[in-house]
Every structure is written in C-alpha cells, then in structure tokens.
Design an enzyme around this catalytic site. Structure first.
Site, PDB file in Angstrom:
ATOM      1  N   GLU A  29       0.971  -1.063  -0.053  1.00  0.00           N
ATOM      2  CA  GLU A  29       0.023   0.142  -0.158  1.00  0.00           C
ATOM      3  C   GLU A  29       0.957   1.284  -0.054  1.00  0.00           C
ATOM      4  O   GLU A  29       1.768   1.365   0.897  1.00  0.00           O
ATOM      5  CB  GLU A  29      -0.794   0.079   1.384  1.00  0.00           C
ATOM      6  CG  GLU A  29      -1.996   1.328   1.233  1.00  0.00           C
ATOM      7  CD  GLU A  29      -2.776   1.152   2.660  1.00  0.00           C
ATOM      8  OE1 GLU A  29      -2.700   0.354   3.385  1.00  0.00           O
ATOM      9  OE2 GLU A  29      -3.482   2.402   2.732  1.00  0.00           O
ATOM     10  N   ARG A 254       4.978 -13.319   9.054  1.00  0.00           N
ATOM     11  CA  ARG A 254       5.567 -12.217   8.777  1.00  0.00           C
ATOM     12  C   ARG A 254       6.942 -12.050   9.496  1.00  0.00           C
ATOM     13  O   ARG A 254       7.145 -13.078  10.541  1.00  0.00           O
ATOM     14  CB  ARG A 254       4.920 -10.947   9.794  1.00  0.00           C
ATOM     15  CG  ARG A 254       3.574 -10.436   9.185  1.00  0.00           C
ATOM     16  CD  ARG A 254       3.122  -9.321  10.199  1.00  0.00           C
ATOM     17  NE  ARG A 254       3.387  -8.183   9.885  1.00  0.00           N
ATOM     18  CZ  ARG A 254       2.438  -7.446   9.087  1.00  0.00           C
ATOM     19  NH1 ARG A 254       1.633  -7.938   8.515  1.00  0.00           N
ATOM     20  NH2 ARG A 254       3.210  -6.352   8.498  1.00  0.00           N
ATOM     21  N   LYS A 264       4.462   0.102   9.532  1.00  0.00           N
ATOM     22  CA  LYS A 264       4.730   1.742   8.979  1.00  0.00           C
ATOM     23  C   LYS A 264       4.047   2.863   9.792  1.00  0.00           C
ATOM     24  O   LYS A 264       4.615   4.109   9.797  1.00  0.00           O
ATOM     25  CB  LYS A 264       4.006   1.753   7.377  1.00  0.00           C
ATOM     26  CG  LYS A 264       4.757   1.273   6.423  1.00  0.00           C
ATOM     27  CD  LYS A 264       3.994   1.262   5.202  1.00  0.00           C
ATOM     28  CE  LYS A 264       3.465  -0.001   4.933  1.00  0.00           C
ATOM     29  NZ  LYS A 264       2.559  -0.121   3.606  1.00  0.00           N
TER      30      LYS A 264
END
Ligand code: ATP
Ligand code: MG
Length: 539
Positions: A29, A254, A264
């Site tokens: 994103e 992850r 982020k």
C-alpha cells in the site's frame, strides 16, 4: 524441488493441472516506505515466481486515498529495484475501480449485497463477538431495485461519508466474524492520488483484493498470516463472482526482528516527531534506511533466504541479521585503518618515511595489497595503551611489545602526561628487522595494533549507532516506551587518506573497529557504522 510449504502448494497445483504458469504479485500500500519485512514478502513473491519461471507484478493497493501518496509510490519502486527485483507489470487497484464497481452491481443484482444505513459504530456494535452471533441489519432485505438505486446515488455523491455503505450479504451467524455481512464499499469524499475526484466511494481491501488478483491473472496470492481469517471472504468473492481459475491465497508468517519497529504507522510517527532524521535514517528498518546505512542488497536477500519461509510466528534476533551482514561484508569489504580516539606515538629511533604493504582483503586471493606510508609519528587508539594494564594485556604497555599492522614491532618506552595525568604521547622504539613479511627479529609480540600516520592522515567524523529500540522489559511492552533516542554517537577520528580518496558510499572493514561506509558532508569525510565487528548473536 519444493523448499517450503508455499512451493509445495504450487507444485501440487501444477501437478494437478490446475494451472500452467505461475503469476504472483507484491502488493504494497503506498502509504509509507518499504521496510525489511517487505523484503521478505518480495523475496517470497518475486523469488517464487522466478523459481517456477513465472511472473510477479508490482501491485499498488491504493484503495485508501486519505493515506496514499505518489511520493510513496516512487520510493517503493526505487527500493524494489535497489533490491534487484524486476516486476512484470506495474498495476494499481485504482486501475480496476470501474470493474470493481461493476462487480458490486452484479452482487447487488444477484441479491448478494445490500446498501446499509447503519453508521460505522452501529455496524461494529451489531457484529457480535467470537462467541455470540451478530445481529442482522434492518436494511438487509431491501429489494434489488432499491439497492441499485441507492448504490448509484452513493456513487453520484448524494450522501456524506459514513451515511451509507454497501455490505455483502453472507451470514451474521458465521463463526468467522469476517463473513458477517462485511462492508465492501464505503463513502469517502477524498481526492485519490491517481483518480483525483472521480470517485467518492471506495472498495474495501477484502473485497477489492481478490478481484484485482483475478484481473491480473494471479495464480497464487501470497500474504501474511493476519489474512488467514480473511481467506473465506477472499474465496467468497471469487466464487460469487464466478472467477475461474480462482486465485489461491496462501499465508506465511511475517518477519519480526527484535529491537526494530516494523509497522509503517509507527515508523511514520518517528519521522514526523523528528526522533530520526527521516525515512532513510541509518537506524530505520526501512529499505531506504538500510541502504543509507550501507547494508548491501545482497545481504538482505541472503538474510531472507536463511530466515526461511514458515507459517509459525516468531521474532528473529537482530543479532542474526547483523551476523549475515557481517558475513557478507567480511568477504566483500576492503580493509582500511582509522583511529577513533587517537593517541600519538613517536618512534624515537625512526627517521624519514617508507611504504608498507597492506593486504586489501586477506580472504580474497586476488585482492592484493596497497601501499601505506609509515613514519616517525603515528596515532593508535587511546584504548590500545595502558599505564596500568591488567594481567595478560596484549596491547601496548610500558616495556611491552606490539606489532603495528603491516609495519614493525615497537616497544613502548615512556609515556608523556599532562598535569592531570592523562597520557598525551608515548615514546617508542622500533625494530628494523621486524618488518611485516620479513621478520627476522625473533621478538614475540602478541598484540597487533591498527594505526594511521600523523603526517598523511585526514580528519573524519565517525558515526556509531545503537538499536532504535531497547530490549523489552516485559513481553508486549509498547514501542514508545522502548525507543532509544540516544542511539547515534559521533566521534572525531583520524583516518588513512585512502578512505577519503575512495568512492563515497564504499563499505570498508575498519580494522578492529567494524564495517563502515564512507560519505562526504561539507567537505568532511564521514565514516558511518554499518555493523560492528562484535558478534553478539547467540547461536
Ligand atoms: P505495515 O503493517 O508495516 O504497514 P503492511 O502489511 O500494512 O505493513 P503493506 O504495504 O500492506 O504493508 O504490505 C505489502 C505486503 O508486504 C503485504 O503482502 C504484507 O503482508 C507484506 N508484509 C508487510 N510486513 C511484512 C513483514 N513484516 N513480513 C513479511 N511480509 C510483510
Ligand atoms: Mg497494509
């Protein structure tokens, strides 16, 4: 041969004839910079496609206009290329907004979606819990005609944000909360970084993602474990829109590293609050930060490979990452000398100057040697001399012998001190027959010291770094309590002129100090720490 469970799924699908060619996508994103966790996702998406002669697209998941920016798109592309990956196509979710919208009308026409007037809070309140079913919306049974009319009005901008939404009609009693009539379109009067003000309704990620995957011909949609519970919805969208062949979603764990923040959102906060110099601060786990730090792209990929692909959540020790970087640089970085806290030595029986041969990298057969000027006055590390040495001290002490790297053995004869008793200079004797490579002196010297020549050395600023996060005092401690603001340390050092002459950005092993990258700021040589020499990884 399959090396992990993802590859096993792919080989099964190939063997069963479900697919003939592999297509994956890396789906960031554009709301921030990529970090080392994304490197793992790239390693898996690009790496798997490559292994099976398939293709991997760069897919920008831009369904959230209020947080996305072209600045981030550009930074993401730069970082992917730096890591050495090449995408097949550059695709944006926004490229498909028309089709995604048309599919929503199809769901409405099939009686599988409805316009709901509940507020976002009311929807949350009626969703139920893990143990209790949710409550059906009073708007659930609107007619197809009414739903179509309202949905088109939503698109036309007749309603305010949050006044209405489109929900999939699935099952409010499903044990999977994600299937309880999830919102698939919301009203948001925001300017999109690519479509401008064309839209005031935007599809939700869980609805848009399977459509975008399908439209790109993705065969395997590889994502992280938090999407495992969303897979039934991913499949619901594919089945109810008649996708064939339907992309297959596979989840992996992850990458988490101790002493680093990976979210982020949190990294953005550090940048905005000025806790770091920017997204590319050398302490940041962003790819821009790691690059600026001087960590080679190859070492990052090697780390991802060694960390492996699993389904088990775990936290990797930062020391392991550093060990991989050190291994890489040990093989690749030329050696050089710099003295961080200089102490002057005068070699009283030496006159003139001469060239000595310094090995560029003893691990490489063809690296060879270069010349270093030796002279009467040199600097060594202050910590390499002691007036009051502990037992078994192999560095320099009065009456003791040490070798100066690539040069001669010396003996310390006298320490000059100032009024406060600090040593300001050490007077030494050298032994002409002890020259490196041709030592016939018979003198034993255990310590080998790095040094620079007072006459030829240059001033340098040395920057050393601690981890941005301190160790946690207890598990789950909030990042904000662990942030280490005092994590950059600056020293004034003396360096070989060779370091100033080398191309800026080169990584060196500064002997007995660590791996450093060269830079220049305001005409000054900067030596910035990549990783220390000390291996504190506990295997
Ligand atoms: P963050 O929580 O840091 O914002 P994200 O998941 O929101 O990360 P995206 O831009 O959505 O970031 O991520 C793109 C892809 O990278 C996704 O498929 C995501 O699952 C994956 N990814 C993100 N973080 C990690 C990580 N730490 N390890 C492995 N893959 C990751
Ligand atoms: Mg995300």
């Amino acid at each position: 041969m399959a090396e992990n469970f993802i590859e096993q799924f792919i080989e099964d699908d190939l063997a069963a004839g479900k697919i003939s060619a592999i297509q994956t996508r890396f789906p960031p994103e554009p709301n921030g910079y990529l970090h080392i966790g994304h490197a793992k996702s790239m390693f898996i998406n690009f790496g798997t496609a490559e292994k099976y002669n398939g293709k991997c697209n760069l897919f920008f998941d831009d369904t959230n206009p209020s947080k996305e920016k072209t600045e981030f798109v550009d930074a993401i592309k730069r970082d992917i290329l730096w890591l050495g990956y090449k995408w097949e196509k550059e695709v944006y979710a926004s490229d498909f907004f028309d089709t995604i919208y048309a599919y929503a009308e199809k769901l409405i026409e099939d009686g599988k979606a409805f316009v709901c007037d509940l507020s976002p809070e009311e929807i949350k309140e009626t969703r139920g819990t893990l143990t209790e079913p949710g409550k059906e919306s009073p708007y659930r049974n609107r007619t197809v005609e009414e739903n179509l009319k309202l949905f088109r009005e939503m698109r036309a901008g007749n309603y305010a944000d949050g006044e209405k939404c489109l929900r999939a009609k699935i099952d409010m009693a499903s044990p999977n909360v994600n299937l309880r009539d999830p919102v698939i379109y919301r009203i948001l009067h925001a300017t999109h970084h690519r479509t401008g003000d064309k839209w005031c309704i935007y599809p939700m990620y869980d609805y848009a993602h399977p459509i975008c995957d399908y439209l790109q011909g993705v065969t395997h949609s590889l994502c992280t474990l938090e999407f495992e519970d969303h897979r039934p919805l991913y499949d619901w969208v594919g089945i109810n829109l008649g996708f064939s062949p339907k992309p297959r979603q596979i989840e992996f764990a992850r990458l988490n590293l101790t002493n680093l923040v990976m979210s982020k959102r949190y990294l953005k906060k550090l940048v905005e609050e000025g806790s770091v110099h920017g997204w590319d601060d050398p302490r940041m786990p962003t790819l821009a930060g790691l690059r600026n730090r001087g960590i080679p792209a190859e070492a990052i990929k090697d780390f991802c490979r060694r960390a492996g692909v699993t389904k088990a959540q775990s936290e990797c020790e930062i020391g392991y990452f550093e060990a991989v970087v050190r291994d890489y640089l040990n093989l690749h970085a030329p050696r050089a000398m710099a003295v961080v806290d200089p102490l002057k030595l005068t070699i009283t029986n030496y006159e003139g100057e001469e060239d000595t041969d310094f090995e560029i990298n003893q691990l490489l057969d063809d690296a060879g040697t270069r010349k270093i000027k030796f002279g009467r006055e040199i600097y060594i590390e202050r910590s390499d001399f002691s007036l009051d040495p502990p037992p078994k001290y192999h560095r320099l002490k009065l009456g003791g012998y040490c070798r100066l790297k690539s040069a001669y053995i010396i003996r310390a004869d006298e320490a000059v001190t100032d009024e406060e008793g600090n040593v300001t200079e050490v007077k030494c004797t050298y032994f002409p027959e002890s020259r490196s490579g041709n030592d016939t002196s018979g003198i034993k010297a255990k310590g080998v010291l790095h040094w620079v020549n007072v006459k030829t050395c240059v001033d340098a600023e040395v920057r050393q770094y601690d981890h941005l996060l301190r160790d946690a005092d207890y598990s789950g401690q909030d990042f904000s309590e662990r942030i280490n603001l005092d994590s950059e340390h600056i020293f004034h050092a003396k360096a070989e002129p060779y370091l100033a002459e080398a191309e800026k950005g080169t990584a060196f092993q500064l002997m007995r100090t660590g791996y450093y990258k060269t830079a220049e700021e305001d005409g000054k040589l900067i030596l910035s720490e990549i990783v220390s020499l000390k291996d504190n990884f506990n295997k």
